[in-house]
Scaffold this motif. Structure first.
Motif, mmCIF file in Angstrom:
data_model
loop_
_atom_site.group_PDB
_atom_site.id
_atom_site.type_symbol
_atom_site.label_atom_id
_atom_site.label_comp_id
_atom_site.label_asym_id
_atom_site.label_seq_id
_atom_site.Cartn_x
_atom_site.Cartn_y
_atom_site.Cartn_z
ATOM 1 N N ARG A 1 0.820 -1.202 0.000
ATOM 2 C CA ARG A 1 0.000 0.000 0.000
ATOM 3 C C ARG A 1 0.865 1.268 0.000
ATOM 4 N N SER A 2 2.171 1.104 -0.215
ATOM 5 C CA SER A 2 3.101 2.232 -0.211
ATOM 6 C C SER A 2 3.710 2.399 -1.598
ATOM 7 N N GLU A 3 3.515 3.568 -2.200
ATOM 8 C CA GLU A 3 4.100 3.846 -3.514
ATOM 9 C C GLU A 3 5.623 3.728 -3.464
ATOM 10 N N LYS A 4 6.218 4.179 -2.368
ATOM 11 C CA LYS A 4 7.672 4.150 -2.225
ATOM 12 C C LYS A 4 8.192 2.711 -2.217
ATOM 13 N N LYS A 5 7.537 1.841 -1.442
ATOM 14 C CA LYS A 5 7.989 0.450 -1.361
ATOM 15 C C LYS A 5 7.779 -0.281 -2.682
ATOM 16 N N ILE A 6 6.694 0.034 -3.369
ATOM 17 C CA ILE A 6 6.443 -0.582 -4.673
ATOM 18 C C ILE A 6 7.531 -0.173 -5.659
ATOM 19 N N LYS A 7 7.884 1.091 -5.635
ATOM 20 C CA LYS A 7 8.935 1.592 -6.525
ATOM 21 C C LYS A 7 10.275 0.915 -6.230
ATOM 22 N N GLN A 8 10.577 0.750 -4.930
ATOM 23 C CA GLN A 8 11.839 0.106 -4.545
ATOM 24 C C GLN A 8 11.890 -1.342 -5.029
ATOM 25 N N GLU A 9 10.756 -2.043 -4.910
ATOM 26 C CA GLU A 9 10.736 -3.437 -5.363
ATOM 27 C C GLU A 9 10.860 -3.536 -6.880
ATOM 28 N N LEU A 10 10.252 -2.600 -7.578
ATOM 29 C CA LEU A 10 10.341 -2.609 -9.038
ATOM 30 C C LEU A 10 11.772 -2.324 -9.508
ATOM 31 N N GLU A 11 12.490 -1.523 -8.732
ATOM 32 C CA GLU A 11 13.874 -1.190 -9.083
ATOM 33 C C GLU A 11 14.857 -2.272 -8.645
ATOM 34 N N ASN A 12 14.378 -3.195 -7.820
ATOM 35 C CA ASN A 12 15.237 -4.268 -7.323
ATOM 36 C C ASN A 12 15.394 -5.343 -8.404
ATOM 37 N N PRO A 13 16.622 -5.607 -8.872
ATOM 38 C CA PRO A 13 16.824 -6.598 -9.944
ATOM 39 C C PRO A 13 16.441 -8.021 -9.527
ATOM 40 N N THR B 1 13.696 -8.853 -8.051
ATOM 41 C CA THR B 1 12.250 -9.040 -8.137
ATOM 42 C C THR B 1 11.905 -9.858 -9.380
ATOM 43 N N SER B 2 11.135 -10.947 -9.211
ATOM 44 C CA SER B 2 10.798 -11.828 -10.329
ATOM 45 C C SER B 2 9.907 -11.106 -11.338
ATOM 46 N N SER B 3 9.930 -11.578 -12.561
ATOM 47 C CA SER B 3 9.136 -10.947 -13.621
ATOM 48 C C SER B 3 7.640 -11.078 -13.344
ATOM 49 N N ASN B 4 7.233 -12.209 -12.757
ATOM 50 C CA ASN B 4 5.818 -12.401 -12.438
ATOM 51 C C ASN B 4 5.358 -11.398 -11.374
ATOM 52 N N LYS B 5 6.163 -11.273 -10.320
ATOM 53 C CA LYS B 5 5.802 -10.318 -9.264
ATOM 54 C C LYS B 5 5.846 -8.901 -9.804
ATOM 55 N N ARG B 6 6.771 -8.624 -10.723
ATOM 56 C CA ARG B 6 6.907 -7.285 -11.301
ATOM 57 C C ARG B 6 5.613 -6.875 -12.021
ATOM 58 N N ASP B 7 4.983 -7.833 -12.698
ATOM 59 C CA ASP B 7 3.716 -7.536 -13.384
ATOM 60 C C ASP B 7 2.653 -7.062 -12.395
ATOM 61 N N TYR B 8 2.594 -7.741 -11.255
ATOM 62 C CA TYR B 8 1.583 -7.386 -10.247
ATOM 63 C C TYR B 8 1.942 -6.074 -9.541
ATOM 64 N N LEU B 9 3.226 -5.844 -9.325
ATOM 65 C CA LEU B 9 3.658 -4.577 -8.715
ATOM 66 C C LEU B 9 3.371 -3.403 -9.644
ATOM 67 N N ASN B 10 3.581 -3.599 -10.943
ATOM 68 C CA ASN B 10 3.266 -2.547 -11.907
ATOM 69 C C ASN B 10 1.779 -2.207 -11.873
ATOM 70 N N ALA B 11 0.962 -3.250 -11.793
ATOM 71 C CA ALA B 11 -0.482 -3.028 -11.703
ATOM 72 C C ALA B 11 -0.832 -2.270 -10.426
ATOM 73 N N MET B 12 -0.224 -2.694 -9.309
ATOM 74 C CA MET B 12 -0.535 -2.055 -8.034
ATOM 75 C C MET B 12 -0.055 -0.612 -8.002
ATOM 76 N N SER B 13 1.034 -0.317 -8.702
ATOM 77 C CA SER B 13 1.545 1.058 -8.730
ATOM 78 C C SER B 13 0.524 2.019 -9.340
ATOM 79 N N LYS B 14 -0.342 1.487 -10.242
ATOM 80 C CA LYS B 14 -1.377 2.324 -10.872
ATOM 81 C C LYS B 14 -2.574 2.538 -9.943
ATOM 82 N N TYR B 15 -2.736 1.638 -8.974
ATOM 83 C CA TYR B 15 -3.950 1.685 -8.150
ATOM 84 C C TYR B 15 -3.716 2.037 -6.682
#
Length: 646
Positions: free
Chosen positions: A464-476, A478-492
């Motif tokens: 529920r934190s934009e900052k934490k989502i961004k950090q996970e997306l920038e973390n190499p 992070t799996s590609s599957n989880k990245r898809d869900y994090l990208n979706a969550m970043s929009k919502y």
């Protein structure tokens, strides 16, 4: 019951508590007390938007997971219906009125002070217990005595914030003394145990009976403190100070007086000596009855459940699978329903559920006596409706007849092409759209919320934190599957938080949006209860996987401003296709939705009949000024208005 002033009196005296670490132990928990306490403490919950149920579920689950981690075996006990004698109905009605005032005034500006427990909160709390296989019991009526007796029998502590347990002869741990952080770290439940012996010794009280007498004379929900005003006028009380409330002065004064007594019976006779003989006898009976409850020597409450309900339903009630007000239908013939965050000028959202409630009453009320519904009328509480339809015998209905009984109220004819997992939601949405102007934006917001809570959240660790989502997306890593869900969550993710402007300006808050969601919750609740009574003939979604009020409010507003956005979503491709398919099924089958851009609110307004003017003055009726339930306002009785003008 609750002893007024006793909790705050003891909370200022830490020396009467000892820190303990419990492990591999049984514990009996006051369920009603705990569910409210955890909701109040649940972080980042917005009360003004109708219920962030996903947050509450996770917080409750975390709490019980900590207990289980410490080897604690909890038994959670809930109150049943109100006593048929209505012995404490005045207290109940006053609390209901306070709850209504909070519900109709709560907004994003004041929600940290004006908190409203959402209608489906208990359902979510119980779902955690079911998921964790924790024993939960619902008593026939008030649970305090049962909880205390279970603690005595099991020789284990009782966990509650109810002041009665300071007095019951049972080990008592305050709910708010539990240190969850230390408990998680140490693997033991760190909490504070009330040292009753130390209390008695400090004040030189001869025995625990003196404490039972103290509680009975101070006054609980059954014996009003005003009854004993004469006694306190003859007892020397401590001097008034800015730190002492009047009630605390009474408590300490009575303690000091009782410290001079050796035998409790002689103490009672001396204290009641100032009353006339006839009154003295009646008061002594009340005091002794109250004391016997605290000591565990009273007769256990009668077993009325199986005489009032069929055995199958009685078992479901005892296991908390049916709501506590079921007992009120069969015993008191009156139901009191809490209010939600609503528009005070509109009728209670429960008023749109009369057909559903009528079915519930007909399935239960074998006596066929009238059953009265009591709930919000404007800003107060009153009689909303009277049910008197013929009894329906559940056992005589086939499975198909049970299903038809429920579905015919919600959607007729039931569409055949809708998959079972979506049908229950469609039926609820359809009924909702016939009672309220529901837009496609609201359907979109709720279905999208469901997909995020059910499918996206588990993949993103409930981010529920934009900052934490961004950090996970920038973390190499992070799996590609989880990245898809994090990208979706970043929009919502922003939709799960209150817009900053709403926190300082209540006029910007659109209460009608929340009123509509409250109506949906009321419908969902009574459909759910009907479904359980009929043997679960349809499938309904879990509420913590359907509603986050904050997300619903924000997404509805967004789609209504940008209706073209309803054509798509930012979900991962695996979920996007299913979402759009289910959305199309709902929109195609919901025939009563309003066109985009139409003003939301109630459906067609009906002209009020002249005799219904009673509802115009309901707000002026103050039940608090009357000790009689029969004197409070009845909206269905046009002569009530005449009584008010007299």
């Amino acid at each position: 019951m609750g002893i007024r002033g006793l909790s705050s009196y003891f909370s200022n005296r830490e020396s009467f508590f000892q820190t303990v670490s419990l492990e591999n132990s049984e514990i009996v928990i006051d369920g009603n007390n705990l569910r409210y306490s955890l909701f109040k403490d649940c972080p980042a919950t917005n009360h003004a938007f109708g219920g962030d149920y996903d947050k509450y579920y996770r917080y409750v689950k975390s709490y019980f997971s900590t207990l289980l981690k410490c080897g604690i075996k909890p038994t959670v006990v809930f109150d049943g219906g109100y006593d048929a004698s209505d012995i404490k109905i005045r207290t109940v009605m006053l609390r209901t009125k306070d709850q209504i005032r909070s519900a109709v005034s709560c907004n994003p500006v004041n929600q940290h002070k004006v908190q409203v427990y959402p209608l489906l909160g208990k359902e979510v709390f119980l779902q955690v217990l079911f998921d964790l296989n924790i024993v939960c019991i619902q008593t026939e009526f008030e649970a305090d005595q049962i909880i205390a007796e279970m603690g005595m029998q099991k020789k284990c502590p009782v966990l509650s914030n109810d002041s009665d347990f300071f007095v019951f002869s049972v080990d008592f741990v305050r709910l708010d003394s539990v240190d969850l952080h230390r408990s998680n770290t140490e693997g033991k439940l760190v909490c504070e145990l009330f040292d009753r012996e130390k209390f008695l010794s400090y004040y030189k009280l001869a025995n625990p009976d003196m404490l039972h007498l103290l509680a009975s004379l101070i006054g609980n929900d059954y014996i009003p403190p005003s009854v004993f005003d004469t006694i306190f006028s003859s007892i020397k009380l401590p001097k008034k100070t800015k730190h002492n409330t009047e009630r605390h002065r009474r408590i300490k004064g009575l303690i000091m007086w009782l410290a001079k007594e050796i035998h409790v019976n002689s103490a009672i006779d001396r204290l009641l000596g100032c009353f006339q003989e006839k009154e003295r006898k009646n008061l002594k009976e009340k005091v002794l009855r109250s004391m016997s409850v605290y000591s565990g020597k009273s007769e256990p409450p009668g077993d009325a459940l199986y005489s009032l309900l069929p055995s199958s339903l009685a078992e479901e009630f005892s296991k908390c699978r049916l709501p506590n007000w079921i007992m009120d239908i069969v015993s008191r013939k009156k139901i009191i329903l809490q209010s939600q965050v609503e528009c005070s000028e509109k009728p209670s959202v429960h008023s749109q559920c009369y057909p559903l409630l009528q079915t519930i009453v007909s399935l239960l009320n074998s006596s066929q006596n009238e059953v009265i519904l009591q709930s919000r009328i404007k800003n107060t509480v009153g009689n909303m409706y009277t049910f008197n339809d013929p009894h329906i015998v559940i056992e005589e209905l086939t499975q198909e007849e049970r299903r038809d009984l429920l579905t015919s109220m919600l959607y007729s004819p039931v569409p055949e092409s809708v998959p079972d997992h979506l049908l229950g939601l469609l039926l609820v949405f359809n009924y909702w759209s016939t009672k309220e102007n529901v837009s496609p934006a609201q359907v979109y917001a709720l279905l999208l919320c469901r997909f995020i809570l059910k499918y996206v959240d588990p993949k993103t660790n409930f981010a529920r934190s934009e900052k934490k989502i961004k950090q996970e997306l920038e973390n190499p890593k992070t799996s590609s599957n989880k990245r898809d869900y994090l990208n979706a969550m970043s929009k919502y993710v922003a939709f799960f938080h209150t817009e900053e402007s709403l926190k300082s300006s209540s006029p910007k808050f659109d209460r009608s949006t929340v009123h509509g969601l409250s109506m949906l919750q009321s419908i969902f609740y009574f459909v759910s209860v009907s479904n359980r009574l009929l043997g679960n003939v349809i499938t309904l979604p879990r509420i913590e996987e359907l509603i986050n009020g904050t997300f619903y409010y924000n997404m509805t507003a967004y789609i209504e401003k940008k209706p073209e956005a309803i054509q798509s979503c930012h979900l991962p491709s695996a979920e996007k296709e299913n979402f759009l398919t289910e959305l199309n099924i709902l929109l195609e089958n919901l025939k009563h939705l309003t066109v985009p851009g139409a003003k939301r609110g109630g459906r067609k307004k009906k002209t009020k009949p002249k005799e219904d003017k009673a509802s115009e003055v309901a707000d002026d009726v103050d039940y608090a000024q009357s000790g009689s339930e029969s004197e409070f306002f009845d909206v269905q009785n046009k002569f009530s208005a005449l009584a008010l003008s007299g």
